[in-house]
Design a protein around this motif. Sequence first.
Motif, PDB file in Angstrom:
ATOM      1  N   ASN A   7       1.021  -1.435   0.077  1.00 21.42           N
ATOM      2  CA  ASN A   7       0.453   0.216  -0.015  1.00 21.42           C
ATOM      3  C   ASN A   7       1.016   1.560  -0.166  1.00 21.42           C
ATOM      4  N   MET A   8       0.875   1.640  -1.150  1.00 24.63           N
ATOM      5  CA  MET A   8       1.354   3.070  -0.983  1.00 24.63           C
ATOM      6  C   MET A   8       1.462   4.062  -0.168  1.00 24.63           C
ATOM      7  N   THR A   9      -0.436   4.273  -0.246  1.00 25.25           N
ATOM      8  CA  THR A   9      -0.209   5.194   1.506  1.00 25.25           C
ATOM      9  C   THR A   9      -0.408   5.222   2.409  1.00 25.25           C
ATOM     10  N   THR A  10      -0.105   3.912   2.587  1.00 22.22           N
ATOM     11  CA  THR A  10       0.309   3.567   4.269  1.00 22.22           C
ATOM     12  C   THR A  10       1.347   3.019   5.089  1.00 22.22           C
ATOM     13  N   GLY A  11       2.318   2.821   3.488  1.00 26.74           N
ATOM     14  CA  GLY A  11       3.594   1.823   4.082  1.00 26.74           C
ATOM     15  C   GLY A  11       3.473   0.981   3.908  1.00 26.74           C
ATOM     16  N   GLU A  15      -2.575  -8.833   2.659  1.00 25.61           N
ATOM     17  CA  GLU A  15      -2.175 -10.126   2.424  1.00 25.61           C
ATOM     18  C   GLU A  15      -4.104  -9.844   1.238  1.00 25.61           C
ATOM     19  N   GLY A  16      -3.607 -10.222   0.537  1.00 27.45           N
ATOM     20  CA  GLY A  16      -4.803 -10.124  -0.791  1.00 27.45           C
ATOM     21  C   GLY A  16      -4.850  -8.803  -1.329  1.00 27.45           C
ATOM     22  N   PRO A  17      -6.438  -8.136  -2.200  1.00 27.26           N
ATOM     23  CA  PRO A  17      -6.068  -6.619  -2.515  1.00 27.26           C
ATOM     24  C   PRO A  17      -7.331  -6.106  -1.871  1.00 27.26           C
ATOM     25  N   LYS A  18      -6.666  -5.484  -0.728  1.00 31.37           N
ATOM     26  CA  LYS A  18      -7.660  -4.704   0.303  1.00 31.37           C
ATOM     27  C   LYS A  18      -8.057  -3.298   0.133  1.00 31.37           C
ATOM     28  N   SER A  19      -6.824  -2.706  -0.145  1.00 28.82           N
ATOM     29  CA  SER A  19      -7.122  -1.013  -0.660  1.00 28.82           C
ATOM     30  C   SER A  19      -7.542  -0.656  -1.962  1.00 28.82           C
ATOM     31  N   GLY A  21      -7.038   0.134  -6.114  1.00 32.59           N
ATOM     32  CA  GLY A  21      -5.852  -0.136  -6.708  1.00 32.59           C
ATOM     33  C   GLY A  21      -5.064   1.064  -7.031  1.00 32.59           C
ATOM     34  N   SER A  22      -5.829   2.381  -6.307  1.00 37.27           N
ATOM     35  CA  SER A  22      -4.958   3.639  -6.706  1.00 37.27           C
ATOM     36  C   SER A  22      -3.516   3.581  -5.914  1.00 37.27           C
ATOM     37  N   ASP A  23      -4.015   2.919  -4.527  1.00 34.90           N
ATOM     38  CA  ASP A  23      -3.209   2.977  -3.183  1.00 34.90           C
ATOM     39  C   ASP A  23      -2.076   1.755  -2.997  1.00 34.90           C
ATOM     40  N   ARG A  24      -2.252   1.190  -4.518  1.00 34.79           N
ATOM     41  CA  ARG A  24      -1.773  -0.502  -3.812  1.00 34.79           C
ATOM     42  C   ARG A  24      -0.335  -0.499  -5.428  1.00 34.79           C
ATOM     43  N   VAL A  25       0.487  -1.804  -4.820  1.00 32.65           N
ATOM     44  CA  VAL A  25       1.345  -2.355  -6.025  1.00 32.65           C
ATOM     45  C   VAL A  25       1.459  -3.889  -5.563  1.00 32.65           C
ATOM     46  N   GLY A  26       1.451  -5.112  -7.649  1.00 34.17           N
ATOM     47  CA  GLY A  26       1.457  -6.306  -6.801  1.00 34.17           C
ATOM     48  C   GLY A  26       0.513  -6.713  -7.673  1.00 34.17           C
ATOM     49  N   PRO A  27       0.514  -7.750  -7.743  1.00 33.76           N
ATOM     50  CA  PRO A  27       0.865  -8.209  -6.088  1.00 33.76           C
ATOM     51  C   PRO A  27       2.063  -9.235  -6.378  1.00 33.76           C
ATOM     52  N   PHE A  28       2.392  -9.451  -5.692  1.00 36.43           N
ATOM     53  CA  PHE A  28       4.217 -10.068  -5.222  1.00 36.43           C
ATOM     54  C   PHE A  28       3.662 -11.352  -4.468  1.00 36.43           C
TER      55      PHE A  28
END
Length: 57
Positions: A7-11, A15-19, A21-28
Motif C-alpha cells: 500500500n503506497m499510502t500507508t506503507g 494480504e490480498g487486495p484490500k485497499s 487499486g490506486s493506492d497499492r502495487v502488486g501482486p507479489f
Amino acid sequence: MSEYWYNMTTGEVEEGPKSLGSDRVGPFPDRESASKALDTLHANSAKWAEEDAREDD
C-alpha cells in the motif's frame, strides 16, 4: 496461495487486495517481496530509463 500487495499510502503490506487499486502495487508472491516494493519499483524504473537512453542513441 496468497498474494501480497504494498500500500503506497500507508506503507503497509496487505494480504490480498484490500485497499483501493490506486493506492497499492502488486501482486507479489510473498510478504517479503511486497515489503521491498519501492526498491523494486526504483530498480525497474532505472533499468527502463537506461534501456530507453540506449534506444535513443
